[in-house]
Scaffold this motif. Structure first.
Motif, PDB file in Angstrom:
ATOM      1  N   LEU A 124      50.671 -50.539   2.257  1.00  0.00           N
ATOM      2  CA  LEU A 124      51.138 -51.783   2.863  1.00  0.00           C
ATOM      3  C   LEU A 124      50.007 -52.731   3.236  1.00  0.00           C
ATOM      4  N   SER A 125      48.816 -52.212   3.471  1.00  0.00           N
ATOM      5  CA  SER A 125      47.685 -53.059   3.846  1.00  0.00           C
ATOM      6  C   SER A 125      47.126 -53.842   2.660  1.00  0.00           C
ATOM      7  N   GLY A 126      47.381 -53.342   1.465  1.00  0.00           N
ATOM      8  CA  GLY A 126      46.791 -53.961   0.283  1.00  0.00           C
ATOM      9  C   GLY A 126      45.576 -53.208  -0.227  1.00  0.00           C
ATOM     10  N   ALA A 127      45.199 -52.114   0.437  1.00  0.00           N
ATOM     11  CA  ALA A 127      44.026 -51.351   0.019  1.00  0.00           C
ATOM     12  C   ALA A 127      44.215 -50.736  -1.364  1.00  0.00           C
ATOM     13  N   ALA A 128      45.411 -50.239  -1.642  1.00  0.00           N
ATOM     14  CA  ALA A 128      45.674 -49.631  -2.956  1.00  0.00           C
ATOM     15  C   ALA A 128      45.524 -50.664  -4.061  1.00  0.00           C
ATOM     16  N   LYS A 129      46.039 -51.861  -3.816  1.00  0.00           N
ATOM     17  CA  LYS A 129      45.927 -52.929  -4.810  1.00  0.00           C
ATOM     18  C   LYS A 129      44.473 -53.332  -5.014  1.00  0.00           C
ATOM     19  N   LYS A 130      43.715 -53.435  -3.927  1.00  0.00           N
ATOM     20  CA  LYS A 130      42.304 -53.810  -4.017  1.00  0.00           C
ATOM     21  C   LYS A 130      41.525 -52.761  -4.807  1.00  0.00           C
TER      22      LYS A 130
END
Length: 394
Positions: A124-130
């Motif tokens: 949800l934080s966007g870390a996986a996408k980054k």
């Protein structure tokens, strides 16, 4: 670890983590201070009333966990592992009879189960996408490339390692220091504008305890500094942090005008407590389990959460602060309160229900309003220092 476990295994591991604290009969009778370890290995000191609060909170965590397991049963194990939470998903949550019309936002405010926290945060934080935008070996390559390099940042990191949560059974060991160092040094080379700033050691250390792997902690730190928090919060002049403090002072005047006026009369500067809050994200001020409940919401809703929580702390202590006569009294009241804030539900209820709404747009406008004054002040300070130390680069 978590990706290979089924739902029953996760639920069993989760329930086994949350132990009931049982003070001795002597402690109960004498009402003396007792020590115990929390879920993340930190030694906590409190009286028996504090222990009772913690037990009540842990029971609530168990009940909240049942909601998440019910959602997994109805929506699948990875229902929360979305890189972007769409309006469709939020709508489906509202319609779910299993959660009684609780939206994902409300669900997160009630707390993410500790065993699910790593994967939920990372998604949800966007870390996986980054992380997905770079080669798979990015972190390993980075740590190997910078392993023997020496910079002002690495020197400061080495200085701060033994001062980061001293006494913790893992962080304060050679293994813990080495892991934390690799994460901090790697990020200092990823973003040379930030490099390293004191405060990041506490944030990264807590991320390591939750995420359990260096690489995941590194990416959570990256998304935190690059996407969640305000720009320039950790740069050399801390301009972003200065802006946040000015914004907070304005919000305090608006939300608690009587208290703000009293603190002004005492010549109390909010930076005396807020600097540590905003740089360490409450990790040095609140009990770890309460801090992580704040971070649950922070990683989903953004940096405005820090203002909600900071205002809540002042609001919860308003009556005591109004009769304080000295700056030292104000600091003591605040510090005593935060160190014993074992009930995250109490804090977050005040933060979101009693403080009132604050939109990200409103906060952004306040920041832009304060930026010129902050930059002018920092420029003036720099000129003054340069006149005193003309031969030194500041």
């Amino acid at each position: 670890m978590y990706g290979t476990q089924n739902r029953k295994d996760l639920a069993f591991e989760y329930q086994s983590q949350i132990q009931i604290l049982r003070p001795s009969i002597h402690s109960r009778r004498a009402n003396i201070t007792v020590k115990f370890q929390d879920l993340y290995g930190f030694t906590v000191e409190g009286n028996v009333d504090d222990v009772n609060v913690l037990n009540e909170v842990r029971e609530k965590v168990r009940e909240q966990g049942k909601v998440w397991w019910a959602l997994e049963a109805s929506k699948g194990v990875n229902w929360y592992l979305q890189t972007q939470v769409t309006s469709t998903l939020k709508t489906s949550l509202k319609l779910s009879t299993l959660v009684n019309a609780i939206t994902l936002k409300k669900l997160i405010r009630k707390g993410i189960p500790p065993v699910l926290r790593p994967k939920v945060w990372f998604s949800l934080s966007g870390a996986a996408k980054k992380k997905s935008t770079v080669p798979e070996s990015y972190y390993q390559d980075m740590t190997m490339a910078v392993e023997d390099k020496v910079t002002p940042a690495t020197k400061q990191i080495d200085h701060d390692l033994p001062r980061t949560f001293p006494g913790h059974p893992w962080l304060d060991t050679s293994e813990g220091h080495a892991a934390l160092r690799r994460v901090l040094v790697a990020y200092s080379f990823r973003d040379s504008d930030v490099g390293y700033c004191q405060g990041l050691n506490y944030v990264a250390a807590l991320l390591l305890l939750v995420l359990k792997t260096e690489e995941d902690a590194f990416w959570m730190l990256a998304v935190l500094l690059e996407n969640v928090l305000v720009n320039d919060c950790y740069t050399n002049n801390l301009s972003g942090c200065h802006v946040e403090q000015r914004v907070f002072k304005d919000l305090l005047t608006k939300k608690c005008p009587r208290l703000a006026a009293h603190l002004d009369s005492l010549e109390f500067d909010v930076s005396l407590v807020c600097t540590e809050w905003f740089l360490c994200l409450f990790s040095k001020s609140l009990p770890s389990e309460t801090t992580l409940r704040v971070w649950d919401v922070l990683f989903y809703e953004g940096a405005k959460v820090l203002f909600h929580v900071a205002l809540a702390i002042f609001k919860m202590n308003e009556e005591k602060l109004l009769v304080a006569h000295h700056v030292g009294d104000v600091i003591s009241i605040i510090q005593r309160s935060t160190h014993h804030l074992f009930d995250p539900d109490e804090l977050l209820t005040v933060a979101f229900d009693k403080v009132g709404s604050m939109t990200t747009t409103t906060i952004s406008k306040q920041r832009k309003k304060q930026e010129p004054a902050v930059m002018a002040e920092l420029d003036q300070r720099s000129r003054r220092l340069n006149s005193v130390f003309p031969d030194e680069k500041l």
